[in-house]
Design an enzyme around this catalytic site. Structure first.
Site, PDB file in Angstrom:
ATOM      1  N   ASN A   1      31.911  49.545   8.658  1.00 37.65           N
ATOM      2  CA  ASN A   1      32.295  48.149   8.881  1.00 37.65           C
ATOM      3  C   ASN A   1      31.422  47.612  10.002  1.00 37.65           C
ATOM      4  OD1 ASN A   1      33.524  45.746   9.547  1.00 37.65           O
ATOM      5  ND2 ASN A   1      35.436  46.649  10.283  1.00 37.65           N
ATOM      6  N   TRP A   2      30.459  46.793   9.629  1.00 37.76           N
ATOM      7  CA  TRP A   2      29.505  46.291  10.634  1.00 37.76           C
ATOM      8  C   TRP A   2      30.093  45.166  11.479  1.00 37.76           C
ATOM      9  CZ3 TRP A   2      23.707  46.024   8.672  1.00 37.76           C
ATOM     10  CH2 TRP A   2      23.194  47.322   8.625  1.00 37.76           C
ATOM     11  N   LYS A   3      31.267  44.676  11.118  1.00 42.09           N
ATOM     12  CA  LYS A   3      31.879  43.565  11.862  1.00 42.09           C
ATOM     13  C   LYS A   3      30.834  42.444  12.028  1.00 42.09           C
ATOM     14  CE  LYS A   3      35.034  46.879  13.890  1.00 42.09           C
ATOM     15  NZ  LYS A   3      35.862  47.283  15.018  1.00 42.09           N
TER      16      LYS A   3
ATOM     17  N   HIS B   1      42.335  43.761   8.685  1.00 44.90           N
ATOM     18  CA  HIS B   1      41.838  44.488   9.858  1.00 44.90           C
ATOM     19  C   HIS B   1      42.562  43.969  11.101  1.00 44.90           C
ATOM     20  CE1 HIS B   1      39.199  45.896  13.029  1.00 44.90           C
ATOM     21  NE2 HIS B   1      38.731  46.777  12.159  1.00 44.90           N
TER      22      HIS B   1
ATOM     23  N   GLU C   1      41.566  43.209  13.914  1.00 47.81           N
ATOM     24  CA  GLU C   1      40.911  42.094  14.598  1.00 47.81           C
ATOM     25  C   GLU C   1      41.257  40.768  13.922  1.00 47.81           C
ATOM     26  OE1 GLU C   1      36.958  43.773  14.578  1.00 47.81           O
ATOM     27  OE2 GLU C   1      37.673  45.337  15.935  1.00 47.81           O
TER      28      GLU C   1
ATOM     29  N   GLU D   1      44.414  52.579  10.956  1.00 39.44           N
ATOM     30  CA  GLU D   1      43.588  52.320  12.130  1.00 39.44           C
ATOM     31  C   GLU D   1      44.485  51.976  13.314  1.00 39.44           C
ATOM     32  OE1 GLU D   1      39.323  51.205  10.962  1.00 39.44           O
ATOM     33  OE2 GLU D   1      40.459  49.362  11.109  1.00 39.44           O
TER      34      GLU D   1
ATOM     35  N   GLY E   1      37.264  51.062  18.825  1.00 40.48           N
ATOM     36  CA  GLY E   1      36.255  50.750  19.841  1.00 40.48           C
ATOM     37  C   GLY E   1      36.626  51.282  21.206  1.00 40.48           C
TER      38      GLY E   1
ATOM     39  N   SER F   1      37.204  54.719  16.385  1.00 43.20           N
ATOM     40  CA  SER F   1      36.366  55.586  17.226  1.00 43.20           C
ATOM     41  C   SER F   1      35.904  56.864  16.542  1.00 43.20           C
ATOM     42  CB  SER F   1      37.072  55.909  18.551  1.00 43.20           C
ATOM     43  OG  SER F   1      37.240  54.723  19.307  1.00 43.20           O
TER      44      SER F   1
ATOM     45  N   GLY G   1      33.398  51.812  12.514  1.00 40.90           N
ATOM     46  CA  GLY G   1      32.866  50.581  13.074  1.00 40.90           C
ATOM     47  C   GLY G   1      31.550  50.838  13.790  1.00 40.90           C
TER      48      GLY G   1
END
Ligand code: PGA
Length: 255
Positions: A11-13, A100, A102, A170, A176, A216, A237
């Site tokens: 997932n490159w966000k 997600h 976020e 998650e 992160g 992570s 990520g």
């Protein structure tokens, strides 16, 4: 019990200009050479701007592509800035990440919104990757299993074909954050998610659903986590931004 083929999805966000396409192509080259041999499916979810470009470059290749979100609206309409699941599938998405943390935290998405997005992904022929997970505060209060169960039921279409469904566990506090739960805790929570799905999916067959771990993951902890019981892959990520670290994680399937 059906054999579930592990899925490792990057997932490159909000990372990646056209200049990053070379990194994606290096991941694709690794997938071409190794994924079938080591028995893992590799997917990359770049920003939507790169999706059609990558799809064109990777025609016929084995790297699967995904989008990071889609609209909760199903049909075309006056929804400025939104991308429908159908548009993303048309642009090359095999998978669509929905819910997600976020998006849940920063955009106020509730379970009902995530459910609509997952339904739209399925209707467009893409597999939803439905994200669930507790915050640090919920964990401190001992609410992890309650939260995860509620999110699974609230965000997962009950009529989803089990083979087309992916859940990503998650924990928000691990994303992160350079820390992860113990592998045994991840296995236990995945078991709870699978039990919840067994009572929720109309088709039953919860043992056909792939449950990924995310938060992570890196080359140093991947073997311990990805080889743990009931872990059917990972959602990566930061470590998916470089082909070297993402493929080092994928390589644990060859161990
Ligand atoms: P991370 O992100 O690997 O950078 O922790 C995982 C995710 O948010 O999907």
């Amino acid at each position: 019990m059906p054999r579930r083929r592990p899925l490792l999805a990057g997932n490159w966000k909000m990372h990646g200009l056209k200049s990053a396409l070379g990194e994606a192509e290096a991941i694709a080259a690794w997938a071409e050479a190794n994924a079938a041999r080591v028995g893992v499916e590799i997917a990359l979810c770049p920003p939507a701007t790169l999706l059609p470009l990558l799809r064109e470059r990777l025609v016929g290749g084995s790297l699967r592509l995904g989008a990071q979100d889609c609209s909760a609206e199903a049909a075309f309409g006056a929804f400025t800035g939104e991308l429908s699941a159908g548009m993303l599938a048309d642009a090359g998405a095999d998978y669509i990440i929905v819910g997600h943390s976020e998006r849940r935290a920063r955009h106020g998405e509730r379970d009902a919104d995530v459910l609509a997005k997952a339904e739209n992904a399925l209707a467009a022929g893409a597999s939803p990757i439905v994200c669930v997970g507790e915050t640090a505060g919920e964990r401190r209060l001992g609410l992890t299993l309650d939260v995860v169960r509620r999110q699974v039921r609230g965000s997962t279409p009950a009529d989803a074909p089990p083979e087309a469904l992916v859940i990503a566990y998650e924990p928000v506090w691990a994303i992160g954050a350079a820390r992860t739960p113990e592998a045994a805790d991840i296995s236990r929570i995945h078991g709870v998610i699978r039990a919840e799905l067994a009572g929720w999916l109309k088709a039953g067959r919860a043992d056909a659903v792939r449950i990924l771990y995310g938060g992570s993951l890196n080359p140093a902890n991947a073997a311990l986590i990805l080889k743990a019981p009931d872990v059917d892959g990972g959602l990566v990520g930061g470590a998916s931004l470089s082909a070297a670290s993402f493929t080092a994680i994928a390589a644990v399937y060859g161990l």
